[in-house]
Design a protein around this motif. Structure first.
Motif, PDB file in Angstrom:
ATOM      1  N   PHE A   3       0.210  12.580  -2.206  1.00  9.43           N
ATOM      2  CA  PHE A   3       0.678  11.321  -2.594  1.00  9.43           C
ATOM      3  C   PHE A   3      -0.058  10.774  -3.344  1.00  9.43           C
ATOM      4  N   ASP A   4       0.142  10.088  -4.387  1.00  7.98           N
ATOM      5  CA  ASP A   4      -0.467   9.235  -5.205  1.00  7.98           C
ATOM      6  C   ASP A   4      -1.130   7.861  -4.449  1.00  7.98           C
ATOM      7  N   SER A   5      -2.368   7.765  -4.402  1.00  3.65           N
ATOM      8  CA  SER A   5      -2.872   6.688  -3.640  1.00  3.65           C
ATOM      9  C   SER A   5      -3.557   5.419  -4.509  1.00  3.65           C
ATOM     10  N   SER A   6      -3.018   5.474  -5.798  1.00  4.04           N
ATOM     11  CA  SER A   6      -3.390   4.497  -6.807  1.00  4.04           C
ATOM     12  C   SER A   6      -2.558   3.526  -6.613  1.00  4.04           C
ATOM     13  N   PRO A   7      -3.185   2.014  -6.739  1.00  2.00           N
ATOM     14  CA  PRO A   7      -2.161   0.987  -6.830  1.00  2.00           C
ATOM     15  C   PRO A   7      -1.671   1.022  -8.111  1.00  2.00           C
ATOM     16  N   HIS A   8      -0.440   0.020  -8.155  1.00  2.00           N
ATOM     17  CA  HIS A   8       0.423   0.116  -9.612  1.00  2.00           C
ATOM     18  C   HIS A   8      -0.329  -0.841 -10.293  1.00  2.00           C
ATOM     19  N   ILE A   9      -1.049  -0.624 -11.428  1.00  2.00           N
ATOM     20  CA  ILE A   9      -1.783  -1.628 -12.223  1.00  2.00           C
ATOM     21  C   ILE A   9      -1.210  -1.460 -13.608  1.00  2.00           C
ATOM     22  N   ALA A  23     -13.751  -5.491  -6.355  1.00  2.00           N
ATOM     23  CA  ALA A  23     -12.242  -5.840  -5.463  1.00  2.00           C
ATOM     24  C   ALA A  23     -11.663  -4.684  -4.819  1.00  2.00           C
ATOM     25  N   PHE A  24     -10.920  -5.013  -3.899  1.00  2.00           N
ATOM     26  CA  PHE A  24     -10.084  -3.885  -3.208  1.00  2.00           C
ATOM     27  C   PHE A  24      -8.581  -3.992  -3.481  1.00  2.00           C
ATOM     28  N   ILE A  25      -7.896  -3.166  -4.196  1.00  2.00           N
ATOM     29  CA  ILE A  25      -6.398  -3.311  -4.539  1.00  2.00           C
ATOM     30  C   ILE A  25      -5.810  -2.222  -3.573  1.00  2.00           C
ATOM     31  N   ALA A  26      -5.165  -2.388  -2.638  1.00  2.00           N
ATOM     32  CA  ALA A  26      -4.637  -1.654  -1.696  1.00  2.00           C
ATOM     33  C   ALA A  26      -3.681  -0.464  -2.459  1.00  2.00           C
ATOM     34  N   PRO A  27      -3.422   0.841  -2.172  1.00  2.00           N
ATOM     35  CA  PRO A  27      -2.639   1.763  -2.809  1.00  2.00           C
ATOM     36  C   PRO A  27      -1.351   1.237  -3.139  1.00  2.00           C
ATOM     37  N   THR A  28      -0.807   0.793  -2.403  1.00  2.00           N
ATOM     38  CA  THR A  28       0.751   0.371  -2.505  1.00  2.00           C
ATOM     39  C   THR A  28       0.869  -1.053  -3.214  1.00  2.00           C
ATOM     40  N   ALA A  29      -0.258  -1.604  -3.609  1.00  2.00           N
ATOM     41  CA  ALA A  29       0.056  -3.126  -4.171  1.00  2.00           C
ATOM     42  C   ALA A  29       0.405  -2.880  -5.732  1.00  2.00           C
ATOM     43  N   ALA A  30       0.900  -3.822  -6.126  1.00  2.00           N
ATOM     44  CA  ALA A  30       1.300  -3.902  -7.873  1.00  2.00           C
ATOM     45  C   ALA A  30       0.870  -5.046  -8.393  1.00  2.00           C
ATOM     46  N   VAL A  31      -0.042  -4.788  -9.621  1.00  2.00           N
ATOM     47  CA  VAL A  31      -0.709  -5.796 -10.228  1.00  2.00           C
ATOM     48  C   VAL A  31      -0.229  -5.426 -11.782  1.00  2.00           C
ATOM     49  N   ILE A  32       0.531  -6.647 -12.176  1.00  2.00           N
ATOM     50  CA  ILE A  32       1.111  -6.480 -13.614  1.00  2.00           C
ATOM     51  C   ILE A  32       0.660  -7.808 -14.479  1.00  2.00           C
ATOM     52  N   GLY A  33       0.089  -7.535 -15.674  1.00  2.00           N
ATOM     53  CA  GLY A  33       0.226  -8.475 -16.859  1.00  2.00           C
ATOM     54  C   GLY A  33      -0.956  -9.199 -16.590  1.00  2.00           C
ATOM     55  N   ALA A  34      -1.028 -10.404 -16.788  1.00  2.00           N
ATOM     56  CA  ALA A  34      -2.068 -11.159 -17.285  1.00  2.00           C
ATOM     57  C   ALA A  34      -2.392 -11.939 -15.864  1.00  2.00           C
ATOM     58  N   TRP A  44      -3.742  -6.794  -0.724  1.00  2.00           N
ATOM     59  CA  TRP A  44      -3.435  -5.854   0.452  1.00  2.00           C
ATOM     60  C   TRP A  44      -1.992  -5.116   0.271  1.00  2.00           C
ATOM     61  N   TYR A  45      -1.542  -4.160   1.114  1.00  2.00           N
ATOM     62  CA  TYR A  45      -0.530  -3.258   0.925  1.00  2.00           C
ATOM     63  C   TYR A  45       0.762  -3.958   0.786  1.00  2.00           C
ATOM     64  N   GLN A  46       1.421  -3.584  -0.227  1.00  2.00           N
ATOM     65  CA  GLN A  46       2.828  -3.751  -0.635  1.00  2.00           C
ATOM     66  C   GLN A  46       3.006  -5.329  -1.112  1.00  2.00           C
ATOM     67  N   THR A  47       1.839  -5.783  -1.785  1.00  2.00           N
ATOM     68  CA  THR A  47       1.733  -7.164  -2.235  1.00  2.00           C
ATOM     69  C   THR A  47       1.880  -6.886  -3.780  1.00  2.00           C
ATOM     70  N   ASN A  63      -8.439 -13.410  -0.338  1.00  2.00           N
ATOM     71  CA  ASN A  63      -7.710 -12.220   0.433  1.00  2.00           C
ATOM     72  C   ASN A  63      -6.094 -12.749   0.184  1.00  2.00           C
ATOM     73  N   ILE A  64      -5.361 -11.632  -0.411  1.00  2.00           N
ATOM     74  CA  ILE A  64      -3.955 -11.825  -0.376  1.00  2.00           C
ATOM     75  C   ILE A  64      -3.282 -10.686   0.462  1.00  2.00           C
ATOM     76  N   GLN A  65      -2.837 -11.211   1.684  1.00  2.00           N
ATOM     77  CA  GLN A  65      -2.396 -10.109   2.662  1.00  2.00           C
ATOM     78  C   GLN A  65      -1.127  -9.344   2.465  1.00  2.00           C
ATOM     79  N   ASP A  66      -0.923  -8.503   3.410  1.00  2.00           N
ATOM     80  CA  ASP A  66       0.292  -7.416   3.001  1.00  2.00           C
ATOM     81  C   ASP A  66       1.494  -8.283   2.910  1.00  2.00           C
ATOM     82  N   ASN A  67       2.352  -7.616   2.231  1.00  2.00           N
ATOM     83  CA  ASN A  67       3.626  -8.092   1.817  1.00  2.00           C
ATOM     84  C   ASN A  67       3.766  -9.429   0.974  1.00  2.00           C
ATOM     85  N   CYS A  68       2.610  -9.994   0.414  1.00  2.00           N
ATOM     86  CA  CYS A  68       3.046 -11.200  -0.494  1.00  2.00           C
ATOM     87  C   CYS A  68       3.399 -10.932  -1.905  1.00  2.00           C
TER      88      CYS A  68
END
Length: 192
Positions: A3-9, A23-34, A44-47, A63-68
């Motif tokens: 499995f790919d353990s990289s976050p979606h950046i 910074a810690f970016i969880a593997p299932t987080a998505a960070v997009i754009g500006a 955290w996870y699924q954020t 900290n921005i916790q899971d599912n935000c």
């Protein structure tokens, strides 16, 4: 199966996320754009942080916790999150400002143009309606959120300690448990 353990950046148009190396970016987080994420912050996870048609900035030790979900308003407001802010699991933070040491409870919603001042708290499940401001040191709750009371010094200190705790836990997630600085992080084994 691997499995790919990289976050979606990902970039959006010409805007690429700027993430501090600590910074810690969880593997299932998505960070997009500006999106800019400061030192020792954690996502955290699924954020999802989606800075597509406006920007998101996150300070130090937040900290921005899971599912935000953190998003913006394309016409009116970016999302500006200060230092040592705690955002609880499944919160929705939309086109608003969270000042240093503020706290957003689990499942809470902060709407466009809202402001949570330093050391103020939006309770779990509450909704801060558009343009409302929670003054420093106050606890607001309900839907729509209203002032409940002032936070006492112990509660403010506890909220600040949550941010410190998440820095340590995110370090453990990022680096494992072999580091001597992790003496404050513990886990419990599953029962036999």
């Amino acid at each position: 199966m691997k499995f790919d353990s990289s976050p979606h950046i990902a970039a959006f148009l010409d805007q690429k996320p700027e993430i501090d190396k600590t910074a810690f970016i969880a593997p299932t987080a998505a960070v997009i754009g500006a999106v800019r994420i400061g030192a020792n912050s954690s996502v955290w996870y699924q954020t999802t942080l989606r800075g597509d048609t406006n920007f998101i900035t996150i300070g130090i030790g937040t900290n921005i916790q899971d599912n935000c979900c953190i998003h913006i308003s394309s016409r009116d407001f970016p999302t500006i999150i200060g230092d040592y802010v705690s955002i609880g699991h499944s919160a929705l933070v939309h086109a608003c400002q969270l000042e240093n040491h503020s706290f957003v409870g689990m499942g809470a919603i902060v709407m466009d143009g809202g402001v949570i001042e330093a050391d103020a708290m939006l309770a779990a499940g509450a909704m801060l309606t558009p343009g409302k401001r929670i003054p420093a040191g106050e606890l607001w709750g309900g839907r729509p959120a209203k002032k409940m009371r002032l936070l006492n010094p112990q509660e403010i200190a506890e909220n600040r300690n949550i941010a410190k705790h998440y820095i340590a836990v995110s370090y453990a997630h990022k680096h494992g448990t072999t580091d001597a600085t992790l003496h404050t992080v513990h886990s419990k084994e599953l029962p036999k």
